[in-house]
Design an enzyme around this catalytic site. Structure first.
Site, PDB file in Angstrom:
ATOM      1  CD  GLU A   1     -11.954  -4.986  -6.657  1.00 37.21           C
ATOM      2  OE1 GLU A   1     -12.833  -5.845  -6.533  1.00 37.21           O
ATOM      3  OE2 GLU A   1     -10.938  -4.955  -5.963  1.00 37.21           O
TER       4      GLU A   1
ATOM      5  CG  ASN B   1      -6.382  -5.059   5.182  1.00 33.61           C
ATOM      6  OD1 ASN B   1      -6.840  -5.059   6.312  1.00 33.61           O
ATOM      7  ND2 ASN B   1      -6.104  -3.935   4.535  1.00 33.61           N
TER       8      ASN B   1
ATOM      9  CB  SER C   1       1.113   4.635  -3.330  1.00 34.69           C
ATOM     10  OG  SER C   1       1.718   3.563  -2.652  1.00 34.69           O
TER      11      SER C   1
ATOM     12  CB  SER D   1       5.045   0.434  -1.071  1.00 34.89           C
ATOM     13  OG  SER D   1       3.764   0.974  -1.234  1.00 34.89           O
TER      14      SER D   1
ATOM     15  CB  CYS E   1       0.401  -5.331  -9.862  1.00 35.62           C
ATOM     16  SG  CYS E   1       1.946  -4.421  -9.567  1.00 35.62           S
TER      17      CYS E   1
ATOM     18  CB  CYS F   1       0.080  -7.190  -2.859  1.00 38.65           C
ATOM     19  SG  CYS F   1      -1.044  -6.213  -3.874  1.00 38.65           S
TER      20      CYS F   1
ATOM     21  N   GLY G   1      -2.337  -2.037  -9.167  1.00 42.96           N
ATOM     22  CA  GLY G   1      -1.287  -1.670 -10.119  1.00 42.96           C
ATOM     23  C   GLY G   1      -0.217  -0.753  -9.566  1.00 42.96           C
ATOM     24  CD  GLU G   2       4.663   1.146  -8.850  1.00 41.20           C
ATOM     25  OE1 GLU G   2       4.514   0.714  -7.706  1.00 41.20           O
ATOM     26  OE2 GLU G   2       4.892   2.348  -9.091  1.00 41.20           O
TER      27      GLU G   2
ATOM     28  CB  CYS H   1       4.316  -7.016  -3.243  1.00 42.23           C
ATOM     29  SG  CYS H   1       5.136  -5.649  -4.085  1.00 42.23           S
TER      30      CYS H   1
ATOM     31  CB  CYS I   1      -4.693  -1.595   1.897  1.00 45.96           C
ATOM     32  SG  CYS I   1      -4.891   0.107   2.173  1.00 45.96           S
TER      33      CYS I   1
ATOM     34  CG  HIS J   1       5.694  -2.839   2.442  1.00 44.81           C
ATOM     35  ND1 HIS J   1       4.634  -2.186   3.031  1.00 44.81           N
ATOM     36  CD2 HIS J   1       5.528  -2.688   1.106  1.00 44.81           C
ATOM     37  CE1 HIS J   1       3.861  -1.681   2.087  1.00 44.81           C
ATOM     38  NE2 HIS J   1       4.386  -1.958   0.916  1.00 44.81           N
TER      39      HIS J   1
ATOM     40  CB  CYS K   1      -8.388   3.948  -3.095  1.00 42.91           C
ATOM     41  SG  CYS K   1      -6.972   2.869  -3.249  1.00 42.91           S
TER      42      CYS K   1
HETATM   43  N1  SAH Z   1       1.742  -0.416  -6.439  1.00 39.35           N
HETATM   44  C1  SAH Z   1       1.715   0.688  -5.574  1.00 39.35           C
HETATM   45  C2  SAH Z   1       0.331   1.220  -5.298  1.00 39.35           C
HETATM   46  C3  SAH Z   1      -0.733   0.175  -5.036  1.00 39.35           C
HETATM   47  S1  SAH Z   1      -0.539  -0.811  -3.573  1.00 39.35           S
HETATM   48  C4  SAH Z   1       2.455   0.393  -4.291  1.00 39.35           C
HETATM   49  O1  SAH Z   1       2.775  -0.763  -4.042  1.00 39.35           O
HETATM   50  O2  SAH Z   1       2.726   1.348  -3.570  1.00 39.35           O
HETATM   51  C5  SAH Z   1      -1.120   0.337  -2.330  1.00 39.35           C
HETATM   52  C6  SAH Z   1      -0.720  -0.008  -0.902  1.00 39.35           C
HETATM   53  O3  SAH Z   1      -1.444  -1.142  -0.390  1.00 39.35           O
HETATM   54  C7  SAH Z   1       0.747  -0.340  -0.783  1.00 39.35           C
HETATM   55  O4  SAH Z   1       1.363   0.339   0.265  1.00 39.35           O
HETATM   56  C8  SAH Z   1       0.684  -1.798  -0.514  1.00 39.35           C
HETATM   57  O5  SAH Z   1       1.808  -2.239   0.101  1.00 39.35           O
HETATM   58  C9  SAH Z   1      -0.556  -1.946   0.335  1.00 39.35           C
HETATM   59  N2  SAH Z   1      -0.982  -3.356   0.454  1.00 39.35           N
HETATM   60  C10 SAH Z   1      -0.864  -4.312  -0.485  1.00 39.35           C
HETATM   61  N3  SAH Z   1      -1.332  -5.486  -0.028  1.00 39.35           N
HETATM   62  C11 SAH Z   1      -1.755  -5.264   1.229  1.00 39.35           C
HETATM   63  C12 SAH Z   1      -2.389  -6.099   2.218  1.00 39.35           C
HETATM   64  N4  SAH Z   1      -2.668  -7.381   1.966  1.00 39.35           N
HETATM   65  N5  SAH Z   1      -2.714  -5.544   3.395  1.00 39.35           N
HETATM   66  C13 SAH Z   1      -2.473  -4.238   3.624  1.00 39.35           C
HETATM   67  N6  SAH Z   1      -1.902  -3.399   2.732  1.00 39.35           N
HETATM   68  C14 SAH Z   1      -1.539  -3.911   1.540  1.00 39.35           C
HETATM   69 FE1  SF4 Z   2       1.857  -4.246  -7.268  1.00 42.27          FE
HETATM   70 FE2  SF4 Z   2       1.723  -2.451  -5.243  1.00 42.27          FE
HETATM   71 FE3  SF4 Z   2       0.597  -4.914  -5.024  1.00 42.27          FE
HETATM   72 FE4  SF4 Z   2       3.261  -4.673  -5.059  1.00 42.27          FE
HETATM   73  S1  SF4 Z   2       1.852  -3.842  -3.470  1.00 42.27           S
HETATM   74  S2  SF4 Z   2       2.050  -6.209  -6.208  1.00 42.27           S
HETATM   75  S3  SF4 Z   2       3.540  -3.001  -6.479  1.00 42.27           S
HETATM   76  S4  SF4 Z   2      -0.006  -3.300  -6.431  1.00 42.27           S
END
Ligand code: SAH
Ligand code: SF4
Length: 389
Positions: free
Chosen positions: A102, A309, A208, A230, A122, A129, A176-177, A126, A352, A232, A115
């Site tokens: 996406e 979210n 990111s 990231s 990924c 996510c 993805g990362e 996390c 996000c 958190h 974005c």
């Molecule tokens: N993998 C990379 C980039 C993609 S994630 C990273 O983790 O930085 C992009 C952002 O979305 C990150 O800061 C991540 O923590 C945030 N994110 C992931 N899941 C989320 C959720 N359920 N609600 C809000 N932000 C979220």
């Molecule tokens: Fe992967 Fe980023 Fe989601 Fe963590 S927050 S699972 S690194 S996409």
């Protein structure tokens, strides 16, 4: 890419869409052509949106024929295009191998932020996510990464300078990362920055990462972009639970590496953006804010608080407004710049962490996630942004 790969006729045609400026020059040199051909072709592809080599009229017919023989310009295919009530737009993009990723466009006044995804799923898992819960399939190619920018630019006809819906910023914050797909993400970002391609300033391209430290340590040798980390959580105990890669590269190492990245860059006053997704009763307490202020004291940064979210069976709830405000005020009080990310596009699952795409999971993580959820007698459907793949 080794030059021999670029001209081996028995191989697949080279997809010119994904070649970085340096790779494009190497390609033309390997054909015995002058370097300026690379500039011409990059402009045709990225500034004029041309897919057909025949249309590159400032290139001689014999060279066009030679190119058509060896190369192609192949963008990934758009399979769904959703528009949110708030103007956010989301494309579901098919990539080779039966999966989809996406890409989300978020208009905010003069600014239009795209974005972009870097992987199908990924591997880092996390806990909060949705992409992580989909498991992992594969890295996107550089053509599939920059192809997302190409698709959006074409969709908005942003090559017309007066277009009101131009892509002005790109964030590598989709699925993805990016640092685990280093070469392809770097090639795509080099195109985003390059004057002959998209010409975005380094302030308007953001990578990111959740903390792949060895790759972050070498990033400065390849590309100069804005950095978002990231985080958190303000301590390793909590971050180990939320962001499992922390067990390998703890907070101190991550911050050391991020600080070094910005310190290596030519302009002073650079800041890292610290992303902090807030879940109720998990990482939203005043003591977490106090710890965060302490842990970041040597990092030039601004802090972006992101209300979690939700997605089905995540097990987490969004932070309350009261806790969010208290948290923000503590950080303000300590002199930090703090922004709160407003949720955009959640009616089309484009916010996000809601990006699920359609991952043909090779890790079996999505199956395990379903089994666990079934044991807990809950609905197992993860939101597929558009299931009509
Ligand atoms: N993998 C990379 C980039 C993609 S994630 C990273 O983790 O930085 C992009 C952002 O979305 C990150 O800061 C991540 O923590 C945030 N994110 C992931 N899941 C989320 C959720 N359920 N609600 C809000 N932000 C979220
Ligand atoms: Fe992967 Fe980023 Fe989601 Fe963590 S927050 S699972 S690194 S996409």
């Amino acid at each position: 890419m080794p030059q021999t790969d670029l001209i081996d006729k028995s191989k697949q045609p080279v997809n010119l869409l994904g070649l970085s400026p340096a790779q494009m020059e190497a390609f033309f040199e390997s054909l015995g052509e002058k370097k300026f051909r690379a500039t011409q072709v990059i402009k045709w592809i990225h500034q004029h949106g041309v897919e057909d080599i025949e249309q590159m009229t400032n290139i001689s017919k014999p060279l066009r024929e030679k190119l058509a023989d060896l190369a192609e310009i192949r963008a990934p295919e758009v399979i769904a295009d959703h528009l949110s009530q708030d103007g956010t737009r989301k494309w579901l993009i098919r990539v080779d191998g039966g999966s989809a990723v996406e890409t989300v466009f978020i208009p905010e006044g003069e600014r239009g932020t795209l974005c972009v995804s870097s992987q199908v799923g990924c591997s880092l898992d996390c806990s909060f996510c949705s992409t992580g819960k989909q498991g992992f399939n594969r890295d996107l190619t550089s053509a599939e990464i920059i192809g997302q920018v190409w698709i959006a630019a074409k969709a908005f006809d942003s090559l017309v300078p007066t277009s009101p819906r131009k892509v002005t910023n790109v964030v590598m914050m989709g699925m993805g990362e990016p640092l685990l797909n280093f070469d392809n993400s770097v090639a795509a970002m080099q195109l985003m920055l390059h004057d002959n391609a998209y010409g975005l300033s380094k302030r308007r391209v953001t990578l990111s990462t959740s903390g792949v430290v060895p790759e972050l340590d070498r990033l400065a040798d390849f590309v100069d972009v804005s950095l978002a980390i990231s985080l958190h959580a303000p301590n390793d105990e909590l971050r180990n639970q939320l962001v499992p890669i922390n067990r390998k590269y703890p907070i101190k190492e991550f911050l050391r590496s991020a600080n070094e990245y910005i310190a290596k860059m030519p302009d002073t006053h650079r800041k890292v953006t610290v992303e902090y997704t807030m879940m109720r009763n998990v990482n939203d307490r005043p003591e977490h804010a106090e710890q965060l202020a302490e842990v970041l004291k040597d990092t030039p940064c601004k802090i972006n608080l992101i209300p979690f979210n939700p997605f089905p069976n995540s097990g987490y709830e969004r932070v309350s407004n009261t806790s969010l405000q208290k948290f923000r005020d503590i950080l303000y009080g300590k002199g930090y710049i703090v922004t709160v990310r407003t949720t955009r596009g959640d009616d089309i699952d484009a916010a996000c962490g809601q990006l699920a795409g359609a991952v043909n999971d090779l890790t079996r993580r999505s199956a395990r996630y379903k089994e666990q959820a079934q044991k807990a007698h809950v609905d197992t459907s993860i939101p597929m942004a558009a299931v009509d793949v």
